[in-house]
Scaffold this active site. Structure first.
Site, PDB file in Angstrom:
ATOM      1  N   CYS A   1       6.598  20.688  -9.163  1.00  0.00           N
ATOM      2  CA  CYS A   1       7.449  19.461  -9.098  1.00  0.00           C
ATOM      3  C   CYS A   1       8.850  19.997  -9.737  1.00  0.00           C
ATOM      4  O   CYS A   1       8.601  21.198 -10.664  1.00  0.00           O
ATOM      5  CB  CYS A   1       7.055  18.454 -10.027  1.00  0.00           C
ATOM      6  SG  CYS A   1       8.137  17.147  -9.972  1.00  0.00           S
TER       7      CYS A   1
ATOM      8  N   SER B   1      -7.685  -7.037   9.929  1.00  0.00           N
ATOM      9  CA  SER B   1      -9.384  -7.640   9.830  1.00  0.00           C
ATOM     10  C   SER B   1      -9.887  -8.242   8.742  1.00  0.00           C
ATOM     11  O   SER B   1     -10.866  -8.780   8.615  1.00  0.00           O
ATOM     12  CB  SER B   1     -10.131  -6.414   9.998  1.00  0.00           C
ATOM     13  OG  SER B   1      -9.985  -5.319   8.882  1.00  0.00           O
TER      14      SER B   1
ATOM     15  N   HIS C   1       0.844  -1.223  -0.134  1.00  0.00           N
ATOM     16  CA  HIS C   1       0.067   0.093  -0.083  1.00  0.00           C
ATOM     17  C   HIS C   1       1.050   1.221  -0.129  1.00  0.00           C
ATOM     18  O   HIS C   1       0.381   2.195   0.117  1.00  0.00           O
ATOM     19  CB  HIS C   1      -0.990   0.067   1.214  1.00  0.00           C
ATOM     20  CG  HIS C   1      -2.015  -0.902   1.028  1.00  0.00           C
ATOM     21  ND1 HIS C   1      -3.052  -1.217   2.084  1.00  0.00           N
ATOM     22  CD2 HIS C   1      -2.439  -1.683  -0.136  1.00  0.00           C
ATOM     23  CE1 HIS C   1      -3.825  -2.081   1.631  1.00  0.00           C
ATOM     24  NE2 HIS C   1      -3.584  -2.505   0.543  1.00  0.00           N
TER      25      HIS C   1
ATOM     26  N   ASN D   1      -4.190 -12.647  15.319  1.00  0.00           N
ATOM     27  CA  ASN D   1      -4.847 -11.366  15.438  1.00  0.00           C
ATOM     28  C   ASN D   1      -5.469 -11.176  16.949  1.00  0.00           C
ATOM     29  O   ASN D   1      -5.833 -12.261  17.350  1.00  0.00           O
ATOM     30  CB  ASN D   1      -5.972 -11.349  14.313  1.00  0.00           C
ATOM     31  CG  ASN D   1      -6.389  -9.895  14.039  1.00  0.00           C
ATOM     32  OD1 ASN D   1      -5.600  -9.322  13.735  1.00  0.00           O
ATOM     33  ND2 ASN D   1      -7.574  -9.585  13.878  1.00  0.00           N
TER      34      ASN D   1
ATOM     35  N   CYS E   1       5.489  12.423  -7.933  1.00  0.00           N
ATOM     36  CA  CYS E   1       5.067  13.371  -9.105  1.00  0.00           C
ATOM     37  C   CYS E   1       4.449  12.435 -10.106  1.00  0.00           C
ATOM     38  O   CYS E   1       4.939  11.398 -10.462  1.00  0.00           O
ATOM     39  CB  CYS E   1       6.049  14.415  -9.560  1.00  0.00           C
ATOM     40  SG  CYS E   1       5.468  15.122 -11.114  1.00  0.00           S
TER      41      CYS E   1
HETATM   42  P1  OAD Z   1      -7.752  -2.855  10.279  1.00  0.00           P
HETATM   43  O1  OAD Z   1      -7.962  -1.733  10.944  1.00  0.00           O
HETATM   44  O2  OAD Z   1      -9.035  -3.179   9.294  1.00  0.00           O
HETATM   45  O3  OAD Z   1      -7.695  -4.204  11.348  1.00  0.00           O
HETATM   46  C1  OAD Z   1      -6.837  -4.054  12.112  1.00  0.00           C
HETATM   47  C2  OAD Z   1      -6.751  -5.604  12.845  1.00  0.00           C
HETATM   48  O4  OAD Z   1      -5.864  -5.576  13.876  1.00  0.00           O
HETATM   49  C3  OAD Z   1      -8.083  -5.786  13.658  1.00  0.00           C
HETATM   50  O5  OAD Z   1      -8.603  -7.047  13.294  1.00  0.00           O
HETATM   51  C4  OAD Z   1      -7.816  -6.027  15.177  1.00  0.00           C
HETATM   52  O6  OAD Z   1      -8.232  -6.949  15.746  1.00  0.00           O
HETATM   53  C5  OAD Z   1      -6.280  -6.055  14.907  1.00  0.00           C
HETATM   54  N1  OAD Z   1      -5.363  -5.446  16.004  1.00  0.00           N
HETATM   55  C6  OAD Z   1      -5.439  -4.449  16.794  1.00  0.00           C
HETATM   56  N2  OAD Z   1      -4.584  -4.503  17.740  1.00  0.00           N
HETATM   57  C7  OAD Z   1      -4.008  -5.486  17.778  1.00  0.00           C
HETATM   58  C8  OAD Z   1      -2.794  -6.242  18.511  1.00  0.00           C
HETATM   59  N3  OAD Z   1      -2.258  -5.207  19.545  1.00  0.00           N
HETATM   60  N4  OAD Z   1      -2.129  -7.366  18.163  1.00  0.00           N
HETATM   61  C9  OAD Z   1      -2.938  -7.853  16.970  1.00  0.00           C
HETATM   62  N5  OAD Z   1      -3.853  -7.462  16.357  1.00  0.00           N
HETATM   63  C10 OAD Z   1      -4.404  -6.477  16.762  1.00  0.00           C
HETATM   64  O7  OAD Z   1      -6.443  -2.823   9.535  1.00  0.00           O
HETATM   65  P2  OAD Z   1      -5.912  -3.686   8.328  1.00  0.00           P
HETATM   66  O8  OAD Z   1      -6.768  -4.929   8.055  1.00  0.00           O
HETATM   67  O9  OAD Z   1      -4.598  -3.643   8.252  1.00  0.00           O
HETATM   68  O10 OAD Z   1      -5.707   0.374   3.153  1.00  0.00           O
HETATM   69  O11 OAD Z   1      -6.618  -2.661   7.116  1.00  0.00           O
HETATM   70  C11 OAD Z   1      -6.138  -2.733   5.909  1.00  0.00           C
HETATM   71  C12 OAD Z   1      -6.127  -1.719   4.745  1.00  0.00           C
HETATM   72  O12 OAD Z   1      -7.497  -0.806   5.254  1.00  0.00           O
HETATM   73  C13 OAD Z   1      -5.161  -0.628   5.344  1.00  0.00           C
HETATM   74  O13 OAD Z   1      -3.948  -0.952   4.910  1.00  0.00           O
HETATM   75  C14 OAD Z   1      -5.729   0.661   4.770  1.00  0.00           C
HETATM   76  C15 OAD Z   1      -7.161   0.466   5.163  1.00  0.00           C
HETATM   77  O14 OAD Z   1      -8.134   0.994   4.674  1.00  0.00           O
HETATM   78  C16 OAD Z   1      -5.886   1.680   2.362  1.00  0.00           C
HETATM   79  O15 OAD Z   1      -5.999   2.686   2.999  1.00  0.00           O
HETATM   80  C17 OAD Z   1      -5.987   1.404   1.041  1.00  0.00           C
END
Ligand code: OAD
Length: 243
Positions: free
Chosen positions: A146, A187, A119, A211, A127
């Protein structure tokens, strides 16, 4: 939990690790979909979608500038989970250990790991006209010129929804030759990362999920471990290195 570990086969070699925001939560970096996550405060369709960018680049840039300032003030450091993955990359002798991350925080690199940032990264901008990449260490103004002479062409080097993630050719090759797959701190809401486990599983890999919370769909994981990444990831790495 020990019973889970008995299924590990010594002949497995290449490990592919896919990380999400949860691995950096204990470094103070906000996640997206937890109770206090970024998407509870901002609308991703406005600030992180290509359609939002096309409608109003200034709203996207305002959001990214704000995150940049928060990130600079926080100066997050790798936690025990990032460091454990570096140890695995350094000490695993049965094959390769590859990290694919959705995170833009650079904490795997700060921990000394090599990671594919699909990502993009929060610390660079580029640019759209000449592709010149520079550090994102001061706020962007939508009218910034730029060095190539183009105006209003500079944007953060982060992938928005509706755009193609980076390094997918390398990811595909890694998943095709993967014997052990683990997703950490995600998630599983966002494609393509949410699909990596099923691809690895279809290639015969043993699949793990570490997770904090239970995602809605987990059927493509042979093993699930629920808890904080800073505790469970070092434990999992110790187990892998001892297997
Ligand atoms: P999310 O915020 O959707 O999910 C975070 C996950 O981390 C949740 O399932 C929590 O249970 C878990 N979590 C929180 N604290 C934790 C800990 N201490 N140890 C282990 N797990 C923990 O984040 P992502 O799945 O990474 O993309 O989201 C994916 C993408 O959505 C991101 O890269 C971003 C976002 O929109 C873009 O913006 C394109």
């Amino acid at each position: 939990m020990n019973g889970l570990y008995t299924s590990i086969n010594k002949s497995m070699r290449n490990i592919v690790i896919s990380t999400g925001a949860g691995i950096s939560a204990e470094s103070g970096v906000p996640t997206f979909r937890d109770a206090d996550g970024l998407w509870t405060k901002y609308d991703p369709m406005v600030v992180s979608h290509i359609d939002g960018w096309n409608a109003s680049p200034s709203k996207v840039i305002e959001f990214k500038n704000e995150l940049r300032r928060q990130f600079a003030a926080l100066d997050p450091q790798p936690n025990a989970a990032h460091l454990a993955l570096t140890r695995l990359q350094n000490e695993w002798t049965d094959g390769t250990v590859s990290i694919i991350t959705q995170n833009i925080d650079g904490l795997h690199a700060k921990a000394g790991s090599v990671a594919l940032e699909i990502h993009g990264t929060a610390i660079k901008k580029f640019c759209m006209k000449c592709n010149d990449i520079t550090g994102y260490d001061a706020d962007i103004d939508v009218n910034d010129p730029c060095v190539c002479g183009e105006v209003s062409s500079i944007r953060p080097l982060t992938v928005m929804f509706g755009e193609m993630p980076h390094h997918l050719d390398k990811v595909e090759a890694l998943l095709n030759d993967c014997h052990i797959f683990v997703a950490i701190g995600t998630s599983l809401n966002v494609r393509p990362a949410s699909m990596f486990a099923s691809i690895a599983l279809s290639r015969g890999a043993d699949t793990w999920l570490i997770n904090k919370d239970v995602p809605q769909i987990t059927f493509e994981y042979n093993h699930t471990i629920y808890g904080n990444a800073s505790v469970e990831v070092p434990r999992w790495v110790d187990m892998m290195l001892a297997s």
